[in-house]
Scaffold this active site. Structure first.
Site, short mmCIF file in Angstrom:
data_model
loop_
_atom_site.label_atom_id
_atom_site.label_comp_id
_atom_site.label_asym_id
_atom_site.label_seq_id
_atom_site.Cartn_x
_atom_site.Cartn_y
_atom_site.Cartn_z
N LYS A 1 38.13 52.10 38.74
CA LYS A 1 36.87 51.57 38.19
C LYS A 1 35.87 51.29 39.32
O LYS A 1 36.27 51.01 40.46
CB LYS A 1 37.15 50.34 37.33
CG LYS A 1 37.31 49.08 38.09
CD LYS A 1 37.40 47.85 37.21
CE LYS A 1 37.61 46.69 38.16
NZ LYS A 1 37.78 45.41 37.63
N LYS B 1 33.11 46.05 43.17
CA LYS B 1 32.51 45.46 44.36
C LYS B 1 33.46 45.53 45.54
O LYS B 1 33.04 45.53 46.68
CB LYS B 1 32.23 43.97 44.13
CG LYS B 1 31.21 43.68 43.09
CD LYS B 1 31.19 42.18 42.78
CE LYS B 1 31.43 41.95 41.33
NZ LYS B 1 31.17 40.66 40.79
N LYS C 1 45.99 43.16 41.72
CA LYS C 1 45.50 42.50 42.94
C LYS C 1 46.65 42.04 43.83
O LYS C 1 46.55 42.09 45.05
CB LYS C 1 44.58 41.32 42.60
CG LYS C 1 43.25 41.80 42.07
CD LYS C 1 42.19 40.72 42.09
CE LYS C 1 40.83 41.35 41.74
NZ LYS C 1 39.83 40.39 41.31
#
Ligand code: TYM
Length: 338
Positions: A200, A203, A114
């Protein structure tokens, strides 16, 4: 046995969340029967560790509550709540910050992914996020934590924190924390994006075509499956033939997870055939699973009062359940609360 797990109320509940985690939550709840041993929560405090739209967080939290109930979480048998209504999560995180090590957090792959190359520009919350996650489960003496593969490392960190805290501050026969066990479903540990078999399903992927949302209708599901990335080869007749074919592996994996069949059984049925045959079959089993959830979700999400009441009731029970452990953690650290 005490089952605890959480989900961030950002974006839609998708197939990866469902097969990787939520389906297991429901199974564990149903197996346990008794009402007081499963705690499931909306991790709204985690959701503010990254840029977000404040005006949308509350409604996203309620929507995710509706989605979980639609999936089969029964607020009468499980304790369903949002983190922010139970201040002990944040309190315990602060206590555990003294035990967690910078080096441990620096090794978290989710932090590395991230933050990317811009670590200096990230919020402190994103860095210490796994300590809050440790507090989430340690507060309730969780024994089992059903999660997808991507959360396993965070759970290992929670174990390390618990162990170090017990070693540093507790006598051998009176540890404060239980070491939690991650429960990862082998058949759906990591559901991948429909657009890229190496990423993956998530969202935060900007493309909605990359995921099946549990709020998608049958047409949307069929369209997404039809457009899912594949290779030009037919399906192999044995599992070994899926090696080096991440998109095919993912679609077959989803089919297996939904039908309960093994890879060999599915390839026995579809081996030698192209995706023109396999995709409609996959679409059908997906619609079969998702449609009833979508119908219940739409009904539930319209009833704001009922959702508020579910969260308020769950939070009251969770607050009560966390009191003893929080008190013991303060006491072990020598922090007196007059
Ligand atoms: P979150 O909100 O990203 O995801 C919720 C759950 O869904 C699983 N999952 C997947 N499983 C398989 N394939 C995928 N593509 C996929 N995407 C998501 C996740 O592994 C997770 O189990 N940090 C957590 C929330 C959290 C939590 C906790 C979990 C906060 N505190 C304490 C367990 C215990 C998160 O962001 O999950």
């Amino acid at each position: 046995m005490r089952v605890v797990s959480g989900i961030q109320p950002t974006g839609n509940l998708h197939l990866g969340n469902y097969l990787g985690a939520i389906r297991n939550w429901v199974r564990m709840q149903d197996e346990m029967g008794d009402g007081s041993d499963c705690l499931f929560f909306l991790a709204d405090l985690h959701a503010i560790s990254q840029p977000h739209i404040p005006a949308e967080l509350a409604s996203a939290t309620l929507e995710m509550t509706a989605a979980l109930v639609a999936c089969g979480i029964d607020p009468n048998r499980s304790i369903l709540f949002n983190q922010a209504q139970v201040p002990a999560h944040a309190e315990l995180q602060w206590l555990l910050n003294g035990t967690a090590r910078m080096g441990w957090l620096n090794r978290m792959t989710q932090w590395k992914d991230k933050a990317g190359k811009n670590r200096e520009g990230q919020s402190v919350a994103l860095f210490t996020y796994p300590v809050l996650q440790a507090a989430d489960v340690l507060l309730y003496q969780a024994t089992h934590v059903p999660v997808g593969e991507d959360q396993k490392q965070h759970l290992e960190l929670a174990r390390d924190i618990a162990q170090k805290f017990n070693n540093d501050f507790c006598s051998e026969n009176a540890p404060v924390f239980t070491l939690p066990e991650p429960i990862v479903p082998p058949e759906a540990a990591r559901i991948m994006s429909l657009r890229d078999g190496s990423a993956k399903m998530s969202k935060s992927d900007p493309s909605d075509m990359s995921r099946i949302n549990l709020s998608d209708d049958a047409d949307e599901i069929m369209k997404k499956v039809k457009k899912a990335k594949t290779d030009p080869e037919p399906l192999p007749s044995e599992a070994a033939g899926l090696e080096g074919r991440p998109e095919a592996l993912n679609l077959v994996g989803i089919y297996c997870a939904l039908t309960g069949k093994t890879t060999d059984e599915v390839l026995g049925e579809f081996g030698g055939q192209g995706f023109g045959v396999f995709k409609p079959a996959l679409g059908e089993v997906l619609v079969e699973t998702v449609s009833p959830i979508t119908t219940r979700f739409r009904e539930l999400k319209a009833d704001r009062e009922a959702l508020d009441a579910i969260l308020a009731r769950g939070a009251a029970r969770a607050r009560e359940m966390g009191l003893t452990t929080l008190g013991k953690a303060y006491e072990a650290l020598g922090v007196v609360r007059w």
